[in-house]
Motif scaffolding. Structure first.
Motif, PDB file in Angstrom:
ATOM      1  N   UNK A 120       0.797  -1.040  -0.118  1.00 58.03           N
ATOM      2  CA  UNK A 120      -0.155   0.129  -0.031  1.00 58.03           C
ATOM      3  C   UNK A 120       0.756   1.240   0.021  1.00 58.03           C
ATOM      4  N   UNK A 121       1.913   1.116  -0.439  1.00 64.33           N
ATOM      5  CA  UNK A 121       3.154   2.242  -0.501  1.00 64.33           C
ATOM      6  C   UNK A 121       3.728   2.714   0.810  1.00 64.33           C
ATOM      7  N   UNK A 122       3.245   1.855   1.926  1.00 57.26           N
ATOM      8  CA  UNK A 122       3.885   2.419   3.169  1.00 57.26           C
ATOM      9  C   UNK A 122       5.460   2.424   3.237  1.00 57.26           C
ATOM     10  N   UNK A 123       6.141   1.791   2.499  1.00 58.65           N
ATOM     11  CA  UNK A 123       7.501   1.611   2.468  1.00 58.65           C
ATOM     12  C   UNK A 123       8.094   2.284   1.458  1.00 58.65           C
ATOM     13  N   UNK A 124       7.585   3.151   0.716  1.00 59.10           N
ATOM     14  CA  UNK A 124       8.198   3.687  -0.542  1.00 59.10           C
ATOM     15  C   UNK A 124       9.393   4.547  -0.018  1.00 59.10           C
ATOM     16  N   UNK A 125      10.388   4.518  -1.121  1.00 56.14           N
ATOM     17  CA  UNK A 125      11.643   5.186  -0.818  1.00 56.14           C
ATOM     18  C   UNK A 125      12.647   4.454   0.156  1.00 56.14           C
ATOM     19  N   UNK A 126      12.379   3.348   0.646  1.00 52.79           N
ATOM     20  CA  UNK A 126      13.247   2.728   1.465  1.00 52.79           C
ATOM     21  C   UNK A 126      14.074   1.942   0.453  1.00 52.79           C
ATOM     22  N   UNK A 127      15.377   1.330   1.158  1.00 56.97           N
ATOM     23  CA  UNK A 127      16.243   0.727   0.113  1.00 56.97           C
ATOM     24  C   UNK A 127      16.787  -0.597   0.994  1.00 56.97           C
ATOM     25  N   UNK A 128      16.579  -1.649  -0.069  1.00 58.55           N
ATOM     26  CA  UNK A 128      17.204  -3.093   0.438  1.00 58.55           C
ATOM     27  C   UNK A 128      18.478  -3.544  -0.205  1.00 58.55           C
ATOM     28  N   UNK A 176       7.874   1.054  -4.474  1.00 56.24           N
ATOM     29  CA  UNK A 176       8.611   2.206  -4.275  1.00 56.24           C
ATOM     30  C   UNK A 176       9.829   1.786  -3.240  1.00 56.24           C
ATOM     31  N   UNK A 177       9.938   0.566  -3.057  1.00 57.64           N
ATOM     32  CA  UNK A 177      11.236  -0.069  -2.296  1.00 57.64           C
ATOM     33  C   UNK A 177      12.166  -0.343  -3.585  1.00 57.64           C
ATOM     34  N   UNK A 221      11.588  -3.537   8.420  1.00 55.58           N
ATOM     35  CA  UNK A 221      10.226  -3.927   7.681  1.00 55.58           C
ATOM     36  C   UNK A 221      10.269  -4.245   6.238  1.00 55.58           C
ATOM     37  N   UNK A 222      11.136  -3.375   5.568  1.00 55.52           N
ATOM     38  CA  UNK A 222      11.163  -3.430   4.122  1.00 55.52           C
ATOM     39  C   UNK A 222      11.928  -4.796   3.658  1.00 55.52           C
ATOM     40  N   UNK A 223      12.949  -5.100   4.471  1.00 56.46           N
ATOM     41  CA  UNK A 223      13.554  -6.418   4.002  1.00 56.46           C
ATOM     42  C   UNK A 223      12.505  -7.364   4.329  1.00 56.46           C
ATOM     43  N   UNK A 224      11.865  -7.587   5.375  1.00 60.80           N
ATOM     44  CA  UNK A 224      10.724  -8.614   5.503  1.00 60.80           C
ATOM     45  C   UNK A 224       9.939  -8.649   4.483  1.00 60.80           C
ATOM     46  N   UNK A 225       9.306  -7.596   4.096  1.00 66.00           N
ATOM     47  CA  UNK A 225       8.639  -7.342   2.901  1.00 66.00           C
ATOM     48  C   UNK A 225       9.308  -7.978   1.501  1.00 66.00           C
ATOM     49  N   UNK A 226      10.471  -7.582   1.366  1.00 66.79           N
ATOM     50  CA  UNK A 226      11.124  -8.137   0.038  1.00 66.79           C
ATOM     51  C   UNK A 226      11.420  -9.618   0.107  1.00 66.79           C
TER      52      UNK A 226
END
Lengths: 449, 364
Positions: free
Chosen positions: A45-53, A79-80, A350-355
């Motif tokens: 839902x775009x909550x992690x946009x702009x993060x980098x993995x 946006x990750x 969180x973004x790493x978990x998502x990926x």
């Protein structure tokens, strides 16, 4: 005039920066990812946009392009930014960066044995702490899940694999000579005898690979092991849960497998160039005589990556075909040997978990399947996603298999799987030592704790 | 007397010429390989580009004798040989060679004769692929395909320069000061310190990698240019100090003493006298350090390591071969491209090279 220009420049810049800040990713298509983790849901839902993995692995060049192409859609949706860096010396580099305290967020391990070292040292995050267990059960064969269990944790998710139990043959010459594809071990033996009687050599075998010389021989050993003994024995041989259960190389089962292998490789006229050529021929050059006119050999067993070593311009389905290396003993069915890439995470964000959750889904390799050169271990991947007929037929062969087992040498401790096993097989094939000595030497390198 | 001198000169020059030719043959082979086609490199040696005699197919075919087995000798046109020998080709004694091509059932007898030939199917594609990046065709899910340009060497080239130039200058600056101090200044502990520096020469850099990496991570220097500059500077300093010390301590004492009598400070003497006089040594070390850093793979891999944006030439070229080494034929072209800069540096500074190396060894 100058002022107007300056003003418009400032305005454009301002607008552009507003544009960047307010760019909201479109989000993932609805219902694409069932049983999501909270983090993937948030990413979608775009909550992690702009993060980098950050991510690293051993694949470079063409494979890197295919990987980036495959994940581009997900990056757009969420946006990750997934930043992948491939390294030829991945095995050495990953140890240095992890021990140096700067691990990548995610690393791609083609050898579970290497990953296990990091798990034992406590560097790897247990993915079962956040992944939906029901989802993993649903999307992977139990074999894959078993192989991701290391030292009591789920060390990662399987993302890609290669089929190994494949025999390549030159279709046109094969058919012109009146040969047919064998579907059983007896038929294969009859075919070998026929080819020899006709004055040709059935097999092309080459195990030279620089410092890793011998690895194709370990693949062959694993194929024969799977076909001549039980899966339990295979597991205890390659990846014993308890050292007490370990099936040593000196056991009758392993020795028998080696003897079966020797009966093929060392038989007169069976291998192109003879026994001595096996050790001195590079694994990449080994299949080349198959494409000579007339062929120097008619059969070559190797994983599906070998097509990138074939001469330029040869076409799958016309110049070469592939069939499944038949089972030997009916009792053990049609086992399939594979190797693959497990993705493990080193940093918990969180973004790493998502990926990571994304990588547990067939969607993450869809682009790669279309581009060719990879197979998906995910149950939700569809056969029609495969871009090449060849990959699809291999995936179908794997689906028909009665059991799937991982390349044993990649599961063994490094000292054996990437050391004494290679060397022992090479010594035996080159005739430096006899079989019993070679097996004893291989076994002696197994760590005692 | 005169004639024998001339003869000696000939012998010396002749020997040198032979050594030089022997020494350059591998490089020439590499150069030729870099402009050959992939399948040619795999199937024949680079020397086949030179004119040589080879057996070639005349196009004439003879029927195979029926019903042969591989164990029985086979007679063709009066010659008897085994099947294996016929497959290799048998000389008929009249300039022809007959070769059994194909198997016992479906084979043919090729008649060959010997011709002069040369393998001259050259290409610049390898260089193109290395320089501009390779083109990969990627098939999309909808069946269409897009061409994606792989990584090219331009970025890596600039990165290599960015790493190498400061990593050459920094140790030279520091080492020149240090060497002057060791050579011409009297202070307590001088000998101990100098022995300490020289002792550093025997420490292999490999054992320092992980500890330094840990410190870098703590300091936030990992994956930065500053980090790799300092690493190279540190690894290069002991040799630089040792080399400069040898050179500077052999400069004539009289010049310095007269400068001191005229009231010059150490700094003035260093800047106005020592530095200009030491240029051969500085240049010699600059070549060494430049070549070492430019060709370095290990340090770059560890300290720049997994950051895609600052890959240097060596790591990029190593990646060219692909995960399983299937594209190794690009390496020769990559190696030659990477060689250009060190060659330029070497030829630009070479007149100092011998002077600088000999400087410490002979009292002048």
């Amino acid at each position: 005039m100058k002022k107007v220009l300056l003003l418009s420049l400032v305005l454009t810049l301002a607008l552009a920066s507003v544009g960047i800040v307010s760019a909201q990713p479109p989000g993932c298509p609805a219902d694409l990812f069932p049983l999501m983790t909270a983090e993937l849901e948030s990413a979608c839902s775009g909550g992690l946009a702009g993060t980098v993995v950050t991510m690293t692995g051993p694949f470079t060049e063409g494979d890197e392009v295919k990987f980036n192409n495959a994940i581009a859609e997900f990056e757009e949706w969420t946006g990750i930014d997934i930043q992948y860096t491939g390294s030829k010396e991945f095995e050495a580099a990953i140890r240095a960066v992890v021990e140096g305290g700067a691990p990548p967020d995610i690393a791609d391990f083609p050898q579970p044995g290497l990953l296990k070292g990091f798990v034992d040292d406590g560097f790897v995050i247990d993915v079962s702490t956040f992944m939906n267990a029901e989802w993993l059960q649903q999307n992977y064969l139990q074999s894959w899940l078993d192989m991701s269990q290391m030292n009591g944790i789920t060390a990662g998710v399987w993302n890609r694999f290669n089929g190994k139990s494949l025999v390549w043959y030159p279709i046109a010459a094969f058919e012109a000579a009146g040969y047919t594809v064998p579907t059983s071990w007896a038929e294969l033996e009859a075919l070998e005898a026929q080819i020899i009687a006709d004055g040709s050599n059935p097999w092309c075998v080459g195990i030279e690979s620089g410092a890793a010389t011998g690895w194709p021989a370990t693949d062959w050993m694993e194929e024969v092991m799977l076909r001549t003994t039980s899966l339990e024995n295979y597991d205890n041989w390659s990846f014993p849960a308890d050292l007490a259960d370990r099936l040593p190389f000196t056991s009758p089962e392993v020795k028998n497998a080696a003897e079966v292998l020797g009966s093929i490789w060392f038989a007169p006229d069976m291998v192109y160039g003879g026994q001595q050529a096996i050790v001195s021929t590079s694994f990449g050059d080994a299949p080349l005589p198959m494409f000579d006119t007339p062929p120097g050999c008619y059969l070559h067993k190797q994983g599906n990556f070998i097509t990138s070593f074939f001469p330029e311009g040869v076409v799958a389905g016309e110049d070469y075909g592939v069939f499944y290396l038949p089972g030997i003993d009916e009792e053990y069915g049609k086992p399939f040997l594979v190797a693959g890439d497990i993705y493990a995470m080193f940093n918990d964000r969180p973004e790493v978990r998502a990926v990571m959750d994304y990588f547990s889904r067939g969607e993450s390799v869809k682009g790669w399947l279309a581009a060719g050169g990879a197979l998906s271990p995910h149950n939700d991947a569809q056969l029609d996603w495969y871009g090449s007929e060849l990959d699809r037929s291999i995936a179908a062969l794997v689906a028909e298999a009665t059991s799937v087992r991982f390349d044993g040498s990649d599961l063994m401790p490094g000292a054996v799987g990437a050391g004494s096993f290679w060397k022992g097989m090479t010594d035996w094939v080159s005739g430096t030592v006899d079989l019993d000595t070679a097996l004893a030497e291989i076994d002696a390198a197994w760590p005692t704790e | 007397m005169h004639a024998s001198k001339k003869r000696a000169l000939w012998i010396v020059n002749g020997t040198l010429a032979v050594i030089v030719i022997l020494w350059t043959i591998p490089t020439i082979g590499l150069l030729i390989s870099s402009i050959r086609q992939r399948d040619d490199i795999r199937s024949s040696g680079w020397w086949t580009v030179l004119p040589h005699q080879a057996w070639q197919d005349t196009g004439e075919r003879l029927p195979i004798p029926e019903g042969q087995t591989r164990d029985q000798p086979i007679t063709i046109e009066g010659k008897t040989a085994t099947y294996a020998e016929w497959q290799q080709g048998v000389d008929m004694g009249d300039g022809r060679r007959i070769q059994w091509v194909g198997n016992l059932r479906l084979g043919e007898l090729y008649v060959l004769n010997q011709n002069w030939t040369a393998n001259t199917d050259f290409t610049l594609d390898n260089y193109g692929e290395v320089l501009a990046g390779r083109e990969f065709e990627v098939r999309n899910a909808d069946g269409s395909s897009t061409t994606v340009q792989g990584a090219n060497l331009v970025g890596a080239f600039i990165n290599s320069l960015t790493v190498t130039i400061p990593a050459t200058i920094i140790p030279i600056l520091i080492a020149a000061f240090a060497a002057y101090g060791f050579a011409w200044m009297r202070f307590p502990g001088r000998r101990i310190l100098f022995i300490g520096v020289v002792a550093m020469l025997v420490v292999p850099l490999q054992i320092a990698l992980v500890p330094i990496l840990r410190d870098y991570v703590a300091l936030g220097l990992n994956g930065t240019y500053l980090g790799i500059w300092l690493a190279h500077a540190g690894f290069g300093l002991p040799l630089a100090i040792y080399l400069f010390y040898n050179y500077m301590s052999n400069l004539p004492r009289d010049i310095l003493e007269s400068a001191f009598i005229d009231g010059a400070s150490h700094f003035t003497v260093f800047i106005r006298l020592i530095l200009p006089l030491s240029i051969p040594a500085l240049a010699a070390f600059a070549i060494f350090q430049f070549l070492w850093v430019w060709n370095d793979y290990l340090v770059a891999l560890i300290f720049l390591g997994l950051n895609n944006n600052i890959q240097v030439m060596t790591t990029q070229i190593a990646g060219l071969v692909g995960q399983r080494g299937q594209d190794w034929y690009l390496l020769t072209a990559g190696a030659f491209i990477s060689m250009i800069v060190p060659l330029i540096v070497f030829f630009a500074l070479q007149r100092y090279f011998v002077k600088g190396l000999m400087g410490g060894s002979v009292k002048g």
